[in-house]
Design an enzyme around this catalytic site. Sequence first.
Site, short mmCIF file in Angstrom:
data_model
loop_
_atom_site.label_atom_id
_atom_site.label_comp_id
_atom_site.label_asym_id
_atom_site.label_seq_id
_atom_site.Cartn_x
_atom_site.Cartn_y
_atom_site.Cartn_z
N LYS A 99 3.84 25.27 -12.45
CA LYS A 99 3.27 23.97 -12.10
C LYS A 99 2.03 23.68 -12.96
O LYS A 99 1.52 24.59 -13.65
CB LYS A 99 2.92 23.96 -10.60
CG LYS A 99 4.15 24.12 -9.69
CD LYS A 99 3.75 24.02 -8.22
CE LYS A 99 4.95 24.19 -7.30
NZ LYS A 99 4.58 24.03 -5.87
N TYR A 120 11.74 16.76 -5.62
CA TYR A 120 11.23 17.05 -4.27
C TYR A 120 11.81 16.11 -3.21
O TYR A 120 11.17 15.89 -2.18
CB TYR A 120 9.70 16.98 -4.26
CG TYR A 120 9.05 18.23 -4.83
CD1 TYR A 120 9.29 19.48 -4.27
CD2 TYR A 120 8.18 18.17 -5.92
CE1 TYR A 120 8.69 20.64 -4.77
CE2 TYR A 120 7.58 19.32 -6.43
CZ TYR A 120 7.84 20.55 -5.85
OH TYR A 120 7.24 21.69 -6.35
N PHE A 163 2.76 14.83 2.90
CA PHE A 163 2.16 15.30 1.65
C PHE A 163 2.98 14.93 0.41
O PHE A 163 2.63 15.32 -0.71
CB PHE A 163 1.93 16.82 1.70
CG PHE A 163 3.18 17.64 1.91
CD1 PHE A 163 3.97 18.02 0.83
CD2 PHE A 163 3.55 18.05 3.18
CE1 PHE A 163 5.12 18.78 1.01
CE2 PHE A 163 4.70 18.82 3.37
CZ PHE A 163 5.48 19.18 2.28
N ARG A 206 12.42 34.34 -5.78
CA ARG A 206 11.63 33.87 -4.63
C ARG A 206 10.71 35.00 -4.13
O ARG A 206 9.57 34.76 -3.76
CB ARG A 206 12.54 33.39 -3.49
CG ARG A 206 13.37 32.16 -3.80
CD ARG A 206 12.59 30.87 -3.73
NE ARG A 206 11.99 30.62 -2.44
CZ ARG A 206 11.33 29.49 -2.12
NH1 ARG A 206 11.21 28.52 -3.02
NH2 ARG A 206 10.79 29.34 -0.95
N THR A 240 5.17 30.57 0.36
CA THR A 240 4.55 29.27 0.13
C THR A 240 3.11 29.25 0.63
O THR A 240 2.21 28.75 -0.05
CB THR A 240 5.37 28.17 0.85
OG1 THR A 240 6.75 28.36 0.58
CG2 THR A 240 4.94 26.79 0.40
N ARG A 244 2.26 34.14 -6.60
CA ARG A 244 1.32 33.35 -5.79
C ARG A 244 0.24 34.22 -5.18
O ARG A 244 -0.93 33.82 -5.08
CB ARG A 244 2.10 32.58 -4.71
CG ARG A 244 2.91 31.42 -5.28
CD ARG A 244 3.86 30.84 -4.26
NE ARG A 244 4.47 29.59 -4.70
CZ ARG A 244 5.46 28.99 -4.06
NH1 ARG A 244 5.96 29.52 -2.94
NH2 ARG A 244 5.96 27.85 -4.51
N ASN A 267 -0.01 26.04 -6.08
CA ASN A 267 0.48 27.41 -5.90
C ASN A 267 1.32 27.90 -7.08
O ASN A 267 2.22 28.70 -6.93
CB ASN A 267 1.22 27.56 -4.57
CG ASN A 267 2.40 26.62 -4.46
OD1 ASN A 267 2.69 25.87 -5.38
ND2 ASN A 267 3.11 26.68 -3.35
N HIS A 298 7.18 27.04 -8.89
CA HIS A 298 8.31 26.60 -8.07
C HIS A 298 9.52 27.44 -8.43
O HIS A 298 9.71 27.79 -9.59
CB HIS A 298 8.65 25.12 -8.35
CG HIS A 298 10.00 24.75 -7.82
ND1 HIS A 298 10.21 24.37 -6.51
CD2 HIS A 298 11.24 24.78 -8.40
CE1 HIS A 298 11.52 24.17 -6.33
NE2 HIS A 298 12.15 24.40 -7.46
N GLU A 315 18.76 21.43 -9.41
CA GLU A 315 17.51 21.38 -10.18
C GLU A 315 17.74 21.64 -11.67
O GLU A 315 17.10 21.00 -12.51
CB GLU A 315 16.51 22.38 -9.57
CG GLU A 315 16.07 21.94 -8.18
CD GLU A 315 15.30 22.98 -7.39
OE1 GLU A 315 15.00 24.06 -7.94
OE2 GLU A 315 15.01 22.71 -6.20
P1 IDP Z 1 8.36 26.33 -1.87
O1 IDP Z 1 7.68 25.74 -3.09
O2 IDP Z 1 7.81 27.69 -1.54
O3 IDP Z 1 9.86 26.30 -1.95
P2 IDP Z 1 8.47 24.03 -0.05
O4 IDP Z 1 8.39 24.13 1.42
O5 IDP Z 1 9.79 23.64 -0.68
O6 IDP Z 1 7.94 25.41 -0.64
O7 IDP Z 1 7.36 22.98 -0.49
C1 IDP Z 1 7.30 22.50 -1.81
C2 IDP Z 1 5.87 22.51 -2.27
O8 IDP Z 1 5.16 21.52 -1.56
C3 IDP Z 1 5.11 23.81 -2.00
O9 IDP Z 1 5.25 24.74 -3.05
C4 IDP Z 1 3.68 23.35 -1.85
O10 IDP Z 1 3.02 23.32 -3.11
C5 IDP Z 1 3.83 21.94 -1.32
N1 IDP Z 1 3.59 21.87 0.12
C6 IDP Z 1 4.37 22.38 1.10
N2 IDP Z 1 3.86 22.14 2.32
C7 IDP Z 1 2.73 21.44 2.09
C8 IDP Z 1 1.74 20.86 2.97
O11 IDP Z 1 1.80 20.96 4.20
N3 IDP Z 1 0.70 20.23 2.34
C9 IDP Z 1 0.59 20.11 0.97
N4 IDP Z 1 1.51 20.63 0.14
C10 IDP Z 1 2.55 21.27 0.69
#
Ligand code: IDP
Length: 139
Positions: A11, A51, A59, A87, A93, A104, A114, A117, A128
């Site tokens: 990212k 996304y 968010f 993963r 996450t 991470r 973070n 992805h 994707e």
């Molecule tokens: P992942 O990246 O671990 O697969 P996902 O749940 O698919 O996690 O969420 C996508 C991305 O969205 C996360 O990597 C994180 O950066 C962001 N994200 C997830 N939940 C939140 C939130 O509650 N607030 C802000 N950003 C979030």
Amino acid sequence: MAIEKTFLMVKPDGVERQVVGDIVDRFERRGFELRGAKLMVASRELAEAHYAEHAERPFFGELVDFITSGPVFGMVWEGENVIQLARIMMGATKPEDSNPGTIRGDYAVTLSHNVIHGSDSLASAEREIGLWFPEGLAE
Ligand code: IDP
């Protein structure tokens, strides 16, 4: 176990912090094969499609703003069970759940910034890879 492909993306925060090399190194050392890679700034359209599952979340706008805020490094990696293993190597996450030693866990303290992805299933990986590498992969 099947030979799979997955889509991983450093990212904008990870590119800015210059951890692309370390991340590539981790996957090479583990034994995975790099099948595609590019540095690019994602359009809003691409980021929203990527996304799409989060489109209704509060968010979402912030997430798309962040992903389009600077260059990302998109990659396709291939290998045995690579979707699940990547993963695990990425870490959870939530920063409080991502263990030291994971990407991470080593580099991120916030949920939004973070670093990386990674596709979370075979269906996501196929979708994707098609979105980010519409030109196909090097053979
Ligand atoms: P992942 O990246 O671990 O697969 P996902 O749940 O698919 O996690 O969420 C996508 C991305 O969205 C996360 O990597 C994180 O950066 C962001 N994200 C997830 N939940 C939140 C939130 O509650 N607030 C802000 N950003 C979030």
